[in-house]
Design an enzyme around this catalytic site. Structure first.
Site, short mmCIF file in Angstrom:
data_model
loop_
_atom_site.label_atom_id
_atom_site.label_comp_id
_atom_site.label_asym_id
_atom_site.label_seq_id
_atom_site.Cartn_x
_atom_site.Cartn_y
_atom_site.Cartn_z
N THR A 47 -6.68 3.76 -1.62
CA THR A 47 -7.89 3.03 -1.23
C THR A 47 -9.05 3.99 -0.96
OG1 THR A 47 -7.20 3.06 1.10
CG2 THR A 47 -6.62 1.10 -0.19
N ALA A 76 2.28 4.18 4.69
CA ALA A 76 3.28 4.72 5.64
C ALA A 76 3.94 3.66 6.50
CB ALA A 76 2.64 5.79 6.52
N THR A 118 0.94 9.55 5.61
CA THR A 118 0.15 9.44 4.38
C THR A 118 -1.30 9.85 4.62
OG1 THR A 118 -0.13 7.11 4.89
CG2 THR A 118 1.54 7.67 3.27
N ASP A 158 0.72 4.12 15.88
CA ASP A 158 -0.01 4.03 14.61
C ASP A 158 -1.36 4.72 14.67
OD1 ASP A 158 -0.48 3.32 11.95
OD2 ASP A 158 -1.45 1.43 12.50
N ASN A 208 -11.83 3.44 13.23
CA ASN A 208 -10.95 3.48 12.07
C ASN A 208 -11.64 4.21 10.91
OD1 ASN A 208 -9.11 2.38 9.83
ND2 ASN A 208 -8.13 1.56 11.64
N CYS A 226 -2.75 -10.43 6.96
CA CYS A 226 -3.81 -11.07 6.18
C CYS A 226 -4.23 -12.41 6.77
CB CYS A 226 -3.36 -11.30 4.74
SG CYS A 226 -3.07 -9.77 3.83
N HIS A 227 -3.25 -13.21 7.24
CA HIS A 227 -3.56 -14.58 7.68
C HIS A 227 -3.83 -14.67 9.17
CE1 HIS A 227 -2.75 -16.57 3.82
NE2 HIS A 227 -1.74 -15.73 3.67
N MET A 237 -2.62 -13.57 -3.41
CA MET A 237 -1.45 -13.89 -2.60
C MET A 237 -0.22 -13.40 -3.35
SD MET A 237 0.23 -15.26 -0.08
CE MET A 237 2.01 -15.52 0.07
#
Ligand code: CA
Length: 726
Positions: free
Chosen positions: A196, A213, A271, A336, A426, A647-648, A689
Site C-alpha cells: 500500500t 503482519a 512488515t 500493534d 498513523n 471493514c464493517h 467484498m
C-alpha cells in the site's frame, strides 16, 4: 531559449485539450532555473530531487524531496491572500474505496494513485486526463488488506513512473504513455502480503516493502534496479528458521531476543508497509517496522524478549542493504504499535548546535528524535499526554518504562491501554516547517481494551493477533473508566527541539488527515467534516476552508502552474462526512482530485439524493427475529470481530473508520443461503467484498449472520424506544 522551450512544451497539450489560460510564460522565480523537459518526460534524477526547492513547478516525490518534510518553499500563497483560493478543476475517481495518495507533479503532469492501485495522470493546466493505468488487482485480494485497498502514491525516475500494486507487484510505466515497461512480483505467490506504500527511489534503486503482519508474514524490504526491475538486495526484519543459516549477520543477534519456535513458523511479522526515507547525507535508508506476529507476545514469544526487529526504526546502507543501526521504539510490542508511519530527516537547531536527525511521531504516543548517522536517541517524549502503555523513556538506557498492567498476555488480565491499535498517529503524513521549527502532526487520541485470546491457534487463512477483540469490554463499566475508543483528534504543532506541544487545532470531526507546510506561513489539511483548510502555521488560526464533499485522509501537494501557486488534494475515504449526501448514487464516497488556485471558480456538482442504504435515515431497519441461541450469537460475535469488524465496524456499527456497508440493514439477513454467497463464495468480490472461501465454514458464517441479526434487533429496539412519546 530554455524558458521558451519549456513554455511551448507545456502549452501545446493544454491548447490541444481546448483550454486557454493566461500568462503561458513559465516563471521560475526562486533559485536556479528548473531543467527543461517535455511534458510527460518524468525525467527525475538525483540532481532534481536534491534541488527540488529550485523547481517551483514540481512536487517531485510524495514527501516533496528526500527529507520527506512535506514542506514547500513557495510563499505566493500566504496568510494575507489564501482566502482567494477557489477550485481550479477537479476529476472524479472511479473507485469507491479509500484514497490515500499524495500526487506528484513533474514535467507538466500530475500522477496519483487511487484505491485498487490504479494510476491516474492529469494535465496540470486543464485537468484533462492524459492516461490511466489499472493493474487489475484481483478483487479477492482485498481481504488481505487490513485497512482498505489503498495506495499512497507513485515515484518517478528517468522517464518512468513506479507503482507498488496491492498484490505485491512492482510496476514500471512509461511516463508519457502509461505503457507497462516492466513488472516484477516482489512477494511470494499465494501469500497474504500487500503493498500500500509508495516506492522510493535514489541512485537508480527502488526501495519497497509490504504489509500483512496480522497474517503469517516475515517482514522484508528490498531494492530493485529502476531500469530493469532486477532485485538488488533483500533485508529481513525478523529471524527465520534457526536450523538454517541466517541471511544477515544481525539476525543472529535478533534471534537471541525471541523465545520458543512459534515466531519463525508464523513468520514473525515486522512488515515495512509505509515509510522509507533515503538520506543523501549518510547514504542510508531509514524505515519503520510493524507489529510482531502475533500481537499478543505470549503467543509468539512465550516468556517475553525484545523480539528484534519488530516496532523499530532501522537504517540500512542504500547501496547494499547492509544493516547500519536500529532503535526499537516498542520492545516486545503487543499493542500493534507499528513504526511504519512517516519518518522525516531534518537538521534541527539544538542549543549545542545543529543535529542531522531522523524523527517520528510514533503510533505509540512518543515523539522520537534520533541521530541520523548512528541511531543514538536524542529525545523521546509523549506528544499525546494520555499515552499510558509506558510512563516515559529512560534516557540512560533508551528503553520505555512500562505501565506494569500493560502486558495483558503475560498477566492474562485485560487492560485498557492508550493508544489503541490505530495509534496516536498513523500513516497520515505529518509536515515540518524549518521556518517555524514546528512539526505538524495529525493526532488521533484513542484507547482500547487489550485481552489475550485464551485458546489461540494459528489460522493460515486469517488474522493471527492472539487477542480477543471482544474481551475487556466490561472494564469500561467500572467507575472512573475512560470513554471507550476514539476520544478526540487534532492537528498538533510540536516543537521537536524542546520536545513540547506548542498549540493544537481540534478537529470538527474525529479522524486524521495528511498535512503540508509552506513558506507562506501556511499549513494545509483536509478533514473528516468534509473540508480542505488552510491555517496559519505560526498560530494554528484557521484562515480558509473549501467544501470537499468527502472525508479527506491524504496529504496535499503544492506547485506552480505558469508561475501561479496551486494546491492539490485527493479526497474520499471511510464513508461520507456527517450530513453529506452522495453526488454519484452508487458510490460509497465522493472520491476526487481537487485542485485550488487563486481566483478559481469551478464548482463541485450538486448533491444527489442519498442512495437507499443505511444509515441515511430513510431506510427502516427490518431484521428477522433472533432465533439462534445465545451460544451461537456469542460465537458469531467472536467470528465477526475477527473477520468482519475491520471493514464493517466494531460490533456491527460502522463508525468513521468503516469502509463497507452497515450489515444491520442488509436485505440478506432473512436468507441464510444467500448470505453465504457473498461471504463465502465471493459473489460481490468485484465490489470489494472478498469471498472467505473455506476460511469461514458454514456453521461460523451462520453464527455471524445470527450475531448481525441480533445487533440489528438491538438497533431496531433503540430506534423504536427513541420514537416513543415520553
Ligand atoms: Ca499492524
Amino acid at each position: 531559449m530554455r524558458t521558451w522551450l519549456m513554455s511551448l512544451a507545456i502549452a501545446l497539450p493544454a491548447l490541444a485539450a481546448g483550454c486557454s489560460y493566461s500568462n503561458p510564460a513559465v516563471s521560475v522565480d526562486q533559485g536556479k532555473e528548473a531543467p527543461v523537459h517535455a511534458v510527460g518526460s518524468a525525467a527525475v534524477n538525483m540532481d532534481r530531487v536534491l534541488n527540488a526547492a529550485s523547481e517551483p513547478s514540481s512536487w517531485l516525490t510524495v514527501g516533496g524531496d528526500y527529507n520527506e518534510q512535506r514542506f514547500s518553499k513557495l510563499d505566493q500563497l500566504n496568510e494575507t491572500n489564501v482566502e482567494t483560493l477557489g477550485l481550479a478543476w477537479y476529476a472524479d475517481i472511479d473507485t469507491e474505496r479509500g484514497q490515500e495518495s499524495t500526487p506528484i507533479i513533474v514535467d507538466g503532469l500530475m500522477y496519483l494513485t487511487t484505491a485498487w492501485s490504479m494510476v491516474k495522470v492529469y494535465d496540470i493546466h486543464s485537468g484533462a486526463k492524459v492516461w490511466e493505468y489499472d493493474p487489475k488487482v484481483d478483487r479477492a485480494k482485498g481481504s488481505d488488506a487490513c485497512c482498505d485497498v489503498v495506495n499512497r502514491g507513485v515515484a518517478a525516475w528517468n522517464g518512468k513512473i513506479y507503482l507498488g500494486a496491492l498484490d505485491g507487484r512492482l510496476i514500471a510505466l512509461d511516463g508519457k504513455t502509461g505503457k507497462e515497461v516492466w513488472s516484477v512480483k516482489t512477494v511470494p505467490d499465494g501469500t497474504h502480503h500487500t503493498i500500500t506504500g509508495a516506492p522510493r527511489i535514489a541512485n537508480g534503486k527502488i526501495f519497497i516493502g509490504n504489509g500483512g503482519a496480522e497474517y503469517d508474514i516475515r517482514g522484508n524490504i528490498a531494492a530493485f534496479d529502476a531500469e530493469t526491475g532486477k532485485k538488488l538486495w533483500n533485508w529481513y526484519a525478523v529471524p527465520g528458521d534457526p536450523a538454517k543459516p541466517y541471511e544477515q549477520p544481525e539476525l543472529e543477534m535478533a534471534a537471541k531476543t525471541w523465545k520458543g519456535d512459534t515466531y519463525w513458523k508464523l513468520g514473525g511479522g515486522a512488515t515495512i508497509w509505509d515509510t522509507i526515507v533515503y538520506d543523501p547525507e549518510t547514504n542510508l535508508i531509514y524505515f519503520g517496522t510493524g507489529n510482531g506476529l502475533s500481537w499478543a507476545q505470549e503467543a509468539r514469544s512465550p516468556g517475553g524478549g525484545d523480539n528484534l526487529f519488530v516496532s523499530s526504526i532501522v537504517a540500512l546502507d542504500a547501496d547494499t542493504g547492509k544493516y547500519a543501526w536500529h532503535y526499537q521504539e516498542t520492545p516486545g510490542d503487543e499493542w500493534d504499535y507499528d513504526n511504519c508511519n512517516p519518518v522525516m530527516i531534518a537538521d534541527l537547531p539544538f542549543k549545542d548546535g545543529k543535529k542531522h536527525v531522523v524523527m517520528q511521531a510514533s503510533k505509540n504516543g512518543f515523539y522520537y528524535v534520533l541521530d541520523a548517522k548512528t541511531g543514538k536517541l536524542i529525545s523521546a517524549e509523549k506528544y499525546v499526554p494520555e499515552t499510558n502503555w509506558a510512563t516515559h523513556v529512560d534516557m540512560a538506557t533508551g528503553r520505555p518504562v512500562e505501565n506494569p498492567d500493560a502486558r495483558y498476555s503475560a498477566s492474562g488480565k485485560p487492560v485498557i491501554i492508550w493508544p489503541a491499535a490505530l495509534g496516536m498517529h498513523n500513516w497520515h503524513p505529518m509536515a515540518y516547517s524549518p521556518e517555524t521549527g514546528y512539526v505538524y502532526i495529525p493526532v488521533t487520541v484513542s484507547n482500547a481494551p487489550y485481552a489475550a485470546q485464551d485458546d489461540f491457534v494459528f489460522n493460515p487463512n486469517g488474522w493471527n493477533t492472539g487477542t480477543d477483540f471482544a474481551g475487556g469490554a466490561s472494564l469500561y463499566t467500572k467507575p472512573g473508566a475512560p470513554p471507550r475508543g476514539n476520544v478526540i483528534s487534532y492537528i498538533l504543532a510540536w516543537d521537536p527541539v524542546n520536545a513540547k506541544e506548542v498549540w493544537r487545532i481540534p478537529n470538527k470531526e474525529y479522524g486524521a488527515s495528511g498535512l503540508l507546510a509552506t513558506s507562506g506561513n501556511l499549513i494545509f489539511s483536509g478533514n473528516h467534516a468534509g473540508q480542505f483548510a488552510a491555517y496559519d502555521s505560526r498560530t494554528g488560526r484557521e484562515l480558509w476552508t473549501a467544501p470537499t464533499q468527502a472525508r479527506v485522509v491524504a496529504a496535499p501537494a503544492t506547485y506552480t502552474v505558469d508561475g501561479q501557486q496551486q494546491v492539490a488534494i485527493l479526497v474520499g475515504a471511510r464513508g461520507l462526512p456527517p450530513g453529506q449526501t452522495r453526488t454519484v448514487a452508487t458510490a460509497a464516497n465522493n472520491s476526487r482530485i481537487l485542485v485550488f488556485r487563486p481566483g478559481g471558480s469551478a464548482t463541485l456538482p450538486a448533491e444527489m439524493v442519498a442512495a437507499a442504504s443505511a444509515p441515511s435515515g430513510k431506510v427502516t431497519i427490518n431484521p428477522p427475529l433472533v432465533t439462534a441461541n445465545n451460544e451461537t450469537v456469542a460465537a458469531g460475535e467472536q467470528a465477526y470481530a475477527a473477520n468482519c469488524a475491520i471493514c464493517h465496524g466494531q460490533q456491527a456499527v460502522p463508525g468513521a473508520g468503516a469502509t463497507a456497508p452497515d450489515l444491520r440493514y442488509s436485505a440478506l439477513l432473512p436468507f441464510k443461503a444467500q448470505f453465504n454467497g457473498p461471504v463465502r463464495q465471493g459473489e460481490r468480490a468485484t465490489r470489494g467484498m472478498p469471498g472467505f472461501g473455506n476460511t469461514l465454514d458454514e456453521e461460523t458464517t451462520d453464527a455471524i449472520l445470527a450475531y448481525i441479526i441480533k445487533r440489528a434487533n438491538d438497533e431496531k429496539a433503540t430506534q423504536e424506544a427513541a420514537a416513543r412519546p415520553n
